[in-house]
Design a protein around this motif. Structure first.
Motif, mmCIF file in Angstrom:
data_model
loop_
_atom_site.group_PDB
_atom_site.id
_atom_site.type_symbol
_atom_site.label_atom_id
_atom_site.label_comp_id
_atom_site.label_asym_id
_atom_site.label_seq_id
_atom_site.Cartn_x
_atom_site.Cartn_y
_atom_site.Cartn_z
ATOM 1 N N ARG A 297 43.205 46.640 28.310
ATOM 2 C CA ARG A 297 42.266 45.531 28.496
ATOM 3 C C ARG A 297 42.733 44.625 29.624
ATOM 4 N N GLU A 298 44.027 44.341 29.647
ATOM 5 C CA GLU A 298 44.579 43.479 30.692
ATOM 6 C C GLU A 298 44.423 44.130 32.075
ATOM 7 N N TYR A 299 44.685 45.438 32.145
ATOM 8 C CA TYR A 299 44.521 46.163 33.401
ATOM 9 C C TYR A 299 43.068 46.127 33.864
ATOM 10 N N ALA A 300 42.133 46.381 32.937
ATOM 11 C CA ALA A 300 40.713 46.412 33.297
ATOM 12 C C ALA A 300 40.249 45.052 33.810
ATOM 13 N N GLU A 301 40.688 43.990 33.181
ATOM 14 C CA GLU A 301 40.281 42.659 33.619
ATOM 15 C C GLU A 301 40.884 42.324 34.977
ATOM 16 N N THR A 302 42.130 42.739 35.204
ATOM 17 C CA THR A 302 42.752 42.515 36.512
ATOM 18 C C THR A 302 41.985 43.253 37.606
ATOM 19 N N MET A 303 41.628 44.512 37.353
ATOM 20 C CA MET A 303 40.873 45.283 38.335
ATOM 21 C C MET A 303 39.482 44.695 38.547
ATOM 22 N N ARG A 304 38.872 44.204 37.486
ATOM 23 C CA ARG A 304 37.549 43.569 37.621
ATOM 24 C C ARG A 304 37.621 42.371 38.552
ATOM 25 N N GLN A 305 38.649 41.550 38.372
ATOM 26 C CA GLN A 305 38.802 40.373 39.210
ATOM 27 C C GLN A 305 39.050 40.748 40.668
ATOM 28 N N ARG A 306 39.868 41.776 40.888
ATOM 29 C CA ARG A 306 40.151 42.198 42.257
ATOM 30 C C ARG A 306 38.910 42.776 42.927
ATOM 31 N N ALA A 307 38.142 43.562 42.166
ATOM 32 C CA ALA A 307 36.907 44.120 42.719
ATOM 33 C C ALA A 307 35.923 43.003 43.054
ATOM 34 N N GLU A 308 35.884 41.985 42.216
ATOM 35 C CA GLU A 308 34.994 40.841 42.469
ATOM 36 C C GLU A 308 35.373 40.144 43.776
#
Length: 213
Positions: free
Chosen positions: A142-153
């Motif tokens: 979950r932490e990885y997915a949220e980090t990647m979401r923020q970077r993609a944003e």
């Protein structure tokens, strides 16, 4: 299309070398028209490709550049660096390379994505794990997915104002949504684990009551 034209198209298609997807990814990075070094290509792939495909290593990028140059799809030259460091080799796509990657983008069969979800493989073996271990695995994911979401944003916002990156910007926006869904799926599975544990405890308590004399 006449039979003659069709056979000619097949002949032209047959003349093109069969390249792996990574070759097309590297050639695709060069199709935006800039002259780039292998280092630049690595930065560009980290900035965009990694969110929806993968980011090749430096060795893979240089290996693909050699392959593409041998095919006549790119050319290279040495340029001096202003910093005084050793000269660097930069690459640019050729007309033949542009035609090849355009043909691949338009005509290549659409292949379904292959899902290799290591987290789900771990949880599939949940009978070998403790409950806390499964929650830890999901929590890290979950932490990885949220980090990647923020970077993609962030990267999508950075590409939004550049005309040549209009379509990569849309793919980065898709990537942002994808990682948000991975985050939400992790939350849902954590809730499923809690529900499963609760049901198991209720079942065990009921069994103990039934066994009383």
């Amino acid at each position: 299309m006449t039979e003659k034209k069709a056979s000619g198209a097949k002949a032209n298609e047959g003349e093109r070398p069969a390249l792996p997807a990574t070759s097309w990814a590297v050639l695709g990075l060069l199709s935006f028209g800039e002259e780039l070094s292998g280092y630049d290509l690595k930065k560009w792939s980290d900035w965009s490709l990694r969110f929806f495909y993968w980011s090749p290593s430096f060795s893979q990028i240089y290996g693909e550049l050699k392959r593409l140059e041998k095919c006549g799809y790119v050319t290279s030259r040495m340029v001096a660096q202003e910093t005084g460091n050793r000269d660097k080799r930069v690459y640019v796509i050729t007309d033949e390379g542009m035609a090849a990657v355009r043909h691949w983008a338009r005509e290549a069969p659409v292949e379904p994505p292959v899902l290799k979800h290591g987290v789900m493989l771990r949880l599939w073996l949940g009978h070998l794990l403790e409950g806390d271990q499964m929650r830890e695995v999901l929590g890290r994911h979950r932490e990885y997915a949220e980090t990647m979401r923020q970077r993609a944003e962030v990267d999508a916002a950075g590409a939004r104002d550049k005309e040549e990156w209009a379509y990569p910007s849309l793919v980065l926006k898709w990537s942002e949504r994808y990682y948000a869904s991975e985050r939400d799926l992790a939350d849902a599975m954590l809730a499923d684990l809690d529900a499963a544990d609760g049901a198991a405890e209720t079942g065990e308590a009921g069994a103990r009551v039934r066994k009383r004399p």
